[in-house]
Design a protein around this motif. Structure first.
Motif, PDB file in Angstrom:
ATOM      1  N   GLY A  34       0.816  -1.198   0.000  1.00 15.54           N
ATOM      2  CA  GLY A  34       0.000   0.000   0.000  1.00 15.54           C
ATOM      3  C   GLY A  34       0.855   1.255   0.000  1.00 15.54           C
ATOM      4  N   GLU A  35       0.276   2.352   0.430  1.00 10.82           N
ATOM      5  CA  GLU A  35       0.986   3.628   0.464  1.00 10.82           C
ATOM      6  C   GLU A  35       2.159   3.567   1.436  1.00 10.82           C
ATOM      7  OE1 GLU A  35       0.045   8.378   1.351  1.00 10.82           O
ATOM      8  OE2 GLU A  35      -1.549   6.869   1.449  1.00 10.82           O
ATOM      9  N   ARG A  36       3.344   4.011   0.982  1.00  9.17           N
ATOM     10  CA  ARG A  36       4.590   4.020   1.766  1.00  9.17           C
ATOM     11  C   ARG A  36       4.952   2.619   2.278  1.00  9.17           C
ATOM     12  NH1 ARG A  36       6.616   9.000   2.667  1.00  9.17           N
ATOM     13  NH2 ARG A  36       7.952   8.266   4.379  1.00  9.17           N
ATOM     14  N   GLU A  37       4.555   1.611   1.528  1.00  6.36           N
ATOM     15  CA  GLU A  37       4.923   0.231   1.824  1.00  6.36           C
ATOM     16  C   GLU A  37       5.753  -0.329   0.670  1.00  6.36           C
ATOM     17  OE1 GLU A  37       1.206  -1.270   4.607  1.00  6.36           O
ATOM     18  OE2 GLU A  37       1.233  -1.808   2.484  1.00  6.36           O
ATOM     19  N   MET A  38       6.347  -1.517   0.909  1.00 11.40           N
ATOM     20  CA  MET A  38       7.098  -2.170  -0.158  1.00 11.40           C
ATOM     21  C   MET A  38       6.890  -3.678  -0.076  1.00 11.40           C
ATOM     22  SD  MET A  38      10.978  -1.575   1.239  1.00 11.40           S
ATOM     23  CE  MET A  38      11.457  -1.941   2.931  1.00 11.40           C
ATOM     24  N   VAL A  77      16.736 -11.773   5.211  1.00 10.69           N
ATOM     25  CA  VAL A  77      17.313 -10.922   4.170  1.00 10.69           C
ATOM     26  C   VAL A  77      16.397 -11.030   2.962  1.00 10.69           C
ATOM     27  CG1 VAL A  77      19.162 -10.754   2.455  1.00 10.69           C
ATOM     28  CG2 VAL A  77      19.720 -10.890   4.882  1.00 10.69           C
ATOM     29  N   CYS A  78      16.017  -9.879   2.416  1.00 15.79           N
ATOM     30  CA  CYS A  78      15.052  -9.841   1.325  1.00 15.79           C
ATOM     31  C   CYS A  78      15.524  -8.928   0.201  1.00 15.79           C
ATOM     32  CB  CYS A  78      13.697  -9.318   1.839  1.00 15.79           C
ATOM     33  SG  CYS A  78      12.970 -10.262   3.196  1.00 15.79           S
ATOM     34  N   LYS A  79      14.840  -9.031  -0.917  1.00 12.37           N
ATOM     35  CA  LYS A  79      15.067  -8.143  -2.055  1.00 12.37           C
ATOM     36  C   LYS A  79      13.784  -7.372  -2.332  1.00 12.37           C
ATOM     37  CE  LYS A  79      16.988  -8.190  -6.758  1.00 12.37           C
ATOM     38  NZ  LYS A  79      17.555  -9.057  -7.833  1.00 12.37           N
ATOM     39  N   VAL A  81      10.977  -5.938  -4.307  1.00 15.96           N
ATOM     40  CA  VAL A  81      10.355  -6.238  -5.598  1.00 15.96           C
ATOM     41  C   VAL A  81       9.597  -5.020  -6.114  1.00 15.96           C
ATOM     42  CG1 VAL A  81       8.675  -7.699  -6.786  1.00 15.96           C
ATOM     43  CG2 VAL A  81      10.188  -8.682  -5.047  1.00 15.96           C
ATOM     44  N   ALA A  82       8.851  -4.383  -5.235  1.00 16.17           N
ATOM     45  CA  ALA A  82       8.088  -3.178  -5.591  1.00 16.17           C
ATOM     46  C   ALA A  82       8.087  -2.259  -4.382  1.00 16.17           C
ATOM     47  CB  ALA A  82       6.658  -3.538  -5.993  1.00 16.17           C
ATOM     48  N   SER A  83       8.158  -0.947  -4.627  1.00 13.02           N
ATOM     49  CA  SER A  83       8.237  -0.005  -3.521  1.00 13.02           C
ATOM     50  C   SER A  83       7.384   1.221  -3.754  1.00 13.02           C
ATOM     51  CB  SER A  83       9.690   0.428  -3.292  1.00 13.02           C
ATOM     52  OG  SER A  83       9.783   1.395  -2.251  1.00 13.02           O
ATOM     53  N   ASN A  84       6.599   1.570  -2.715  1.00 16.29           N
ATOM     54  CA  ASN A  84       5.868   2.835  -2.676  1.00 16.29           C
ATOM     55  C   ASN A  84       6.447   3.740  -1.594  1.00 16.29           C
ATOM     56  OD1 ASN A  84       4.028   1.978  -4.679  1.00 16.29           O
ATOM     57  ND2 ASN A  84       2.781   0.909  -3.148  1.00 16.29           N
ATOM     58  N   HIS A  85       7.706   3.461  -1.224  1.00 10.18           N
ATOM     59  CA  HIS A  85       8.383   4.251  -0.193  1.00 10.18           C
ATOM     60  C   HIS A  85       9.598   4.920  -0.812  1.00 10.18           C
ATOM     61  CE1 HIS A  85      10.436   5.347   3.522  1.00 10.18           C
ATOM     62  NE2 HIS A  85       9.302   5.110   4.164  1.00 10.18           N
ATOM     63  N   PRO A  86       9.807   6.212  -0.568  1.00 10.36           N
ATOM     64  CA  PRO A  86      10.895   6.937  -1.241  1.00 10.36           C
ATOM     65  C   PRO A  86      12.298   6.487  -0.865  1.00 10.36           C
ATOM     66  CG  PRO A  86       9.876   8.312   0.461  1.00 10.36           C
ATOM     67  CD  PRO A  86       9.006   7.107   0.307  1.00 10.36           C
ATOM     68  N   ASP A  87      12.454   5.803   0.272  1.00  5.64           N
ATOM     69  CA  ASP A  87      13.795   5.419   0.726  1.00  5.64           C
ATOM     70  C   ASP A  87      14.259   4.076   0.172  1.00  5.64           C
ATOM     71  OD1 ASP A  87      13.837   7.745   2.168  1.00  5.64           O
ATOM     72  OD2 ASP A  87      13.254   6.804   4.070  1.00  5.64           O
ATOM     73  N   SER A  89      14.136   1.178  -3.251  1.00  7.17           N
ATOM     74  CA  SER A  89      13.867   1.006  -4.680  1.00  7.17           C
ATOM     75  C   SER A  89      13.887  -0.470  -5.031  1.00  7.17           C
ATOM     76  CB  SER A  89      14.918   1.743  -5.523  1.00  7.17           C
ATOM     77  OG  SER A  89      14.936   3.112  -5.209  1.00  7.17           O
ATOM     78  N   PRO A  90      13.164  -0.876  -6.078  1.00  8.17           N
ATOM     79  CA  PRO A  90      13.246  -2.272  -6.528  1.00  8.17           C
ATOM     80  C   PRO A  90      14.695  -2.658  -6.806  1.00  8.17           C
ATOM     81  CG  PRO A  90      11.418  -1.166  -7.602  1.00  8.17           C
ATOM     82  CD  PRO A  90      12.175  -0.100  -6.861  1.00  8.17           C
ATOM     83  N   GLY A  91      15.056  -3.846  -6.341  1.00  5.46           N
ATOM     84  CA  GLY A  91      16.426  -4.315  -6.494  1.00  5.46           C
ATOM     85  C   GLY A  91      17.271  -4.123  -5.260  1.00  5.46           C
ATOM     86  N   ASP A  92      16.834  -3.279  -4.307  1.00  7.64           N
ATOM     87  CA  ASP A  92      17.582  -3.101  -3.060  1.00  7.64           C
ATOM     88  C   ASP A  92      17.556  -4.399  -2.249  1.00  7.64           C
ATOM     89  OD1 ASP A  92      18.120  -0.464  -3.596  1.00  7.64           O
ATOM     90  OD2 ASP A  92      16.579   0.350  -2.253  1.00  7.64           O
ATOM     91  N   PHE A  93      18.681  -4.693  -1.587  1.00  7.27           N
ATOM     92  CA  PHE A  93      18.731  -5.797  -0.626  1.00  7.27           C
ATOM     93  C   PHE A  93      18.583  -5.207   0.775  1.00  7.27           C
ATOM     94  CE2 PHE A  93      21.105  -7.445  -4.260  1.00  7.27           C
ATOM     95  CZ  PHE A  93      20.551  -8.708  -4.405  1.00  7.27           C
TER      96      PHE A  93
END
Length: 345
Positions: A34-38, A77-79, A81-87, A89-93
């Motif tokens: 949702g909003e500001r979630e990933m 530890v996760c990757k 996949v999708a982000s609605n948070h500005p801090d 991005s997809p691909g971040d570990f």
């Protein structure tokens, strides 16, 4: 993201040591952020023994307790996949505390006491180390050896559960500080692995001559006892501690499945005698206090080749209940035990 995923839920409260049947694998839809979630894809799950404290029907200690049917939660530890948070991005570990599931939705602004998920730099070290040497276990070992145990060069430390994630790091940190490290582990393979990591001596608690092995390994006694176990192991160590020895108490896995009163005989009178007669300094701590200083020191020792980060991997979310239960029933894994849920790429 559409589709389904698997997750691990609590099926029954543990009676004594956890069993695989205490958990259930469920197939559910992949959640949507949702909003500001990933949305995170889980790569590694750490089956940490302290999770056991949340599985008692009646809360005995700590601040958490799982409800029946709830999705299990722990260090991962996760990757992204999708982000609605500005801090993020997809691909971040990232490393954090999320569900035992193939995917999880996280709201960084509403994270628990540990704060929002920690971003990882895969160029510095394998991301799995964020759950071991460069994560909670490494910081816990550092805290116990350096800050609680105050180990100095030339002193001797004895470490119980030394083949585990925290114990193996504690012994290596001791060596990096110029101290002598004696490890206690169960089985020939684990004891050999500790010697390969640089421990000066080992004692096998599964052997009938364990007490004699320990005495031979500690001819002048020990200045610090890094306590992870309790039970018969600790009873064998206590007589060998020097006067004024420090005892950082990180865990007591021999009693994790026991209530407020365990089975007899009552060894507390003898324990008190050792405390008084030797002026022992005992301090319990929950670990993960060393902070960035501890992580920086460990990273430096890894770069210098003074510390290694042994890991044991099992694959697939279906393996999580068995892997977690094996922590309490005996296994041959050395270092950090992780369940690999998905490949990093």
């Amino acid at each position: 993201m559409s589709g389904t995923m698997k997750q691990v839920v609590l099926a029954s409260y543990a009676k004594g040591n956890p069993k695989p049947s205490d958990f259930r694998i469920e197939q559910v839809p992949v959640p949507e952020p949702g909003e500001r979630e990933m949305l995170l894809q889980t790569l590694y799950i750490a089956v940490d023994p302290l999770i056991r404290f949340s599985l008692d029907e009646k809360l005995l200690s700590g601040a958490s307790r799982m409800d029946l049917g709830a999705v299990m939660v722990g260090p991962t530890v996760c990757k992204v996949v999708a982000s609605n948070h500005p801090d993020y991005s997809p691909g971040d570990f990232v490393e954090g505390r999320t569900a035992w599931a193939e995917y999880a939705v996280v709201a960084p602004d509403q994270s628990d006491y540990r704060g929002p998920p920690r971003k990882l730099d895969p160029s510095l070290a394998p991301v799995s180390t964020a759950l071991g040497a460069l994560g909670g276990p490494g910081q816990t070992a550092y805290e116990g050896v350096v800050n609680v145990g105050r180990l100095k060069a030339g002193e001797t430390i004895v470490v119980s559960a030394a083949a585990g994630a925290v114990g193996s790091m504690a012994g290596q940190i001791a060596k990096a500080l110029g101290a002598r490290a004696v490890g206690i582990a169960g089985g020939e393979a684990k004891c050999k692995a500790l010697l390969d990591l640089g421990f000066d001596a080992v004692a096998d608690y599964k052997e009938p001559d364990f007490a004699d092995q320990l005495k031979a390994a500690l001819p002048e006694g020990a200045d610090v006892y890094f306590e992870n176990v309790g039970g018969d192991v600790t009873l064998a160590v206590l007589p060998l501690l020097k006067r004024g020895a420090r005892m950082p108490m990180c865990g007591f896995i021999a009693y994790y499945g026991v209530g407020m009163e365990g089975p007899g005989p009552d060894h507390l009178p003898g324990f008190y005698r050792h405390i008084m007669a030797k002026g022992l300094e005992i301090k319990g701590f929950a670990g993960i206090f060393a902070g960035q200083k501890g992580l920086d020191d460990i990273a430096g020792w890894i770069k210098e080749g003074k510390v290694r980060f042994p890991e044991s991997l099992v694959d697939g979310i279906d393996a999580v209940p068995e892997a977690f239960s094996s922590v309490f029933s005996g296994h041959d894994h050395v270092g950090k035990l992780l369940v690999r849920i998905a490949p990093e790429t």
